[in-house]
Design a protein around this motif. Structure first.
Motif, PDB file in Angstrom:
ATOM      1  N   ARG A  34      48.089  37.503  35.965  1.00  0.00           N
ATOM      2  CA  ARG A  34      47.272  36.928  37.209  1.00  0.00           C
ATOM      3  C   ARG A  34      47.841  35.726  37.535  1.00  0.00           C
ATOM      4  NH1 ARG A  34      43.441  40.518  39.110  1.00  0.00           N
ATOM      5  NH2 ARG A  34      42.692  41.786  37.298  1.00  0.00           N
ATOM      6  N   ASN A  35      47.952  35.394  38.988  1.00  0.00           N
ATOM      7  CA  ASN A  35      48.610  34.153  39.294  1.00  0.00           C
ATOM      8  C   ASN A  35      47.575  32.965  39.286  1.00  0.00           C
ATOM      9  OD1 ASN A  35      46.955  34.374  41.301  1.00  0.00           O
ATOM     10  ND2 ASN A  35      48.491  35.640  42.802  1.00  0.00           N
ATOM     11  N   TRP A  60      42.492  45.738  31.795  1.00  0.00           N
ATOM     12  CA  TRP A  60      42.184  44.860  32.986  1.00  0.00           C
ATOM     13  C   TRP A  60      42.630  43.524  32.298  1.00  0.00           C
ATOM     14  CZ3 TRP A  60      40.805  46.224  37.719  1.00  0.00           C
ATOM     15  CH2 TRP A  60      40.322  45.265  38.523  1.00  0.00           C
ATOM     16  N   GLY A 119      43.797  33.872  40.541  1.00  0.00           N
ATOM     17  CA  GLY A 119      43.478  35.040  39.802  1.00  0.00           C
ATOM     18  C   GLY A 119      43.778  36.317  40.456  1.00  0.00           C
ATOM     19  N   GLY A 120      44.621  36.295  41.460  1.00  0.00           N
ATOM     20  CA  GLY A 120      44.977  37.576  41.778  1.00  0.00           C
ATOM     21  C   GLY A 120      46.084  38.268  41.031  1.00  0.00           C
ATOM     22  N   VAL A 121      46.507  39.259  41.239  1.00  0.00           N
ATOM     23  CA  VAL A 121      47.372  39.940  40.358  1.00  0.00           C
ATOM     24  C   VAL A 121      48.774  39.466  40.663  1.00  0.00           C
ATOM     25  CG1 VAL A 121      48.739  42.230  40.232  1.00  0.00           C
ATOM     26  CG2 VAL A 121      46.139  42.385  40.530  1.00  0.00           C
TER      27      VAL A 121
END
Length: 187
Positions: free
Chosen positions: A91-92, A86, A95-97
Motif C-alpha cells: 500500500r502507498n 489482502w 492506503g491505496g494499492v
C-alpha cells in the motif's frame, strides 16, 4: 518467450528500463519478453481474475491481479495472474494499492502460450514456491490440462472435466473444475 541479449544488467538496471509490450521479465540475469497473449490465454486469464476476486475480494481475503510485476529473490517476473493475501498487498501512504510489489505472490497462475517453453514457465513457478508462494497453477489450453504445484508436496495433473481444482486454503470457497475452466473457451 523472446530472449533479449542483456549486457549483464543488474536487476536494478533492468527495473529502470522502459516497459515493453508485452512485458519483459528479468530471470537469472536474462531479459525475457513474454509472448503476446492470444484468445484462449486472454479468455482464461480474464475469467480467472473475475472468479477469484468474486470469492476473495468482497471479504478482503485476497485479490487477483493480471500481469503484475513481482520483484523478489533477484528476479522480476510478470505472472499471468498473481494473487496476494489482502494484508500482504503493498500500500502507498494513502492506503491505496502501491505500484511496486517487491514480494512473491501467494498464488501464481501461468497460462501456457503456444510459443512458450513449458520448462521455463515451470521453473518460474518453482522459484516462486521456494520464496513464499503457497501454490502455482500451470494451465495448458491446448492440452486442456492444469498442473498444480504445491509448496510442500509433489505436483498433480488435472485433466478430467469433473475434477475440482485445488486452491490455496485462503480461497477455499472457490469451487472450480477443470471443465468449468476450459468451458470458458466455449462461451
Amino acid at each position: 518467450m523472446v530472449q533479449t541479449p542483456s549486457k549483464n544488467l543488474t536487476l536494478e538496471e533492468f527495473l529502470k528500463l522502459p516497459e515493453t509490450k508485452p512485458a519483459s521479465e528479468y530471470i537469472d540475469a536474462q531479459i525475457i519478453q513474454k509472448p503476446m497473449p492470444q484468445g484462449e490465454h486472454s479468455t482464461i486469464q480474464g475469467e480467472l481474475i473475475i472468479t477469484i476476486n468474486g470469492v476473495t475480494k468482497p471479504q478482503k481475503i485476497a485479490r487477483a491481479f493480471p500481469e503484475l510485476r513481482c520483484i523478489f529473490a533477484g528476479r522480476a517476473i510478470v505472472p499471468d495472474v498473481s494473487v496476494f493475501l489482502w494484508d500482504r498487498i503493498p500500500r502507498n501512504e494513502n492506503g491505496g494499492v502501491a505500484n511496486v510489489f517487491a514480494l512473491a505472490p501467494d498464488w501464481i497462475i501461468e497460462i501456457l502460450s503456444p510459443e512458450q517453453s513449458q520448462s521455463k514457465v515451470i521453473a518460474k513457478i518453482l522459484h516462486a514456491l521456494k520464496h513464499g508462494t503457497q501454490m502455482g497453477w500451470l494451465i495448458d489450453p491446448s492440452e486442456k490440462v492444469v498442473f498444480v504445484y504445491f509448496s510442500n508436496q509433489p505436483p498433480e495433473l488435472f485433466d478430467q472435466a469433473e475434477q475440482l481444482l485445488p486452491v490455496p486454503s485462503f480461497a477455499s470457497e472457490l469451487q472450480l473444475t477443470v471443465g468449468d475452466l476450459f468451458g470458458w473457451l466455449l462461451e
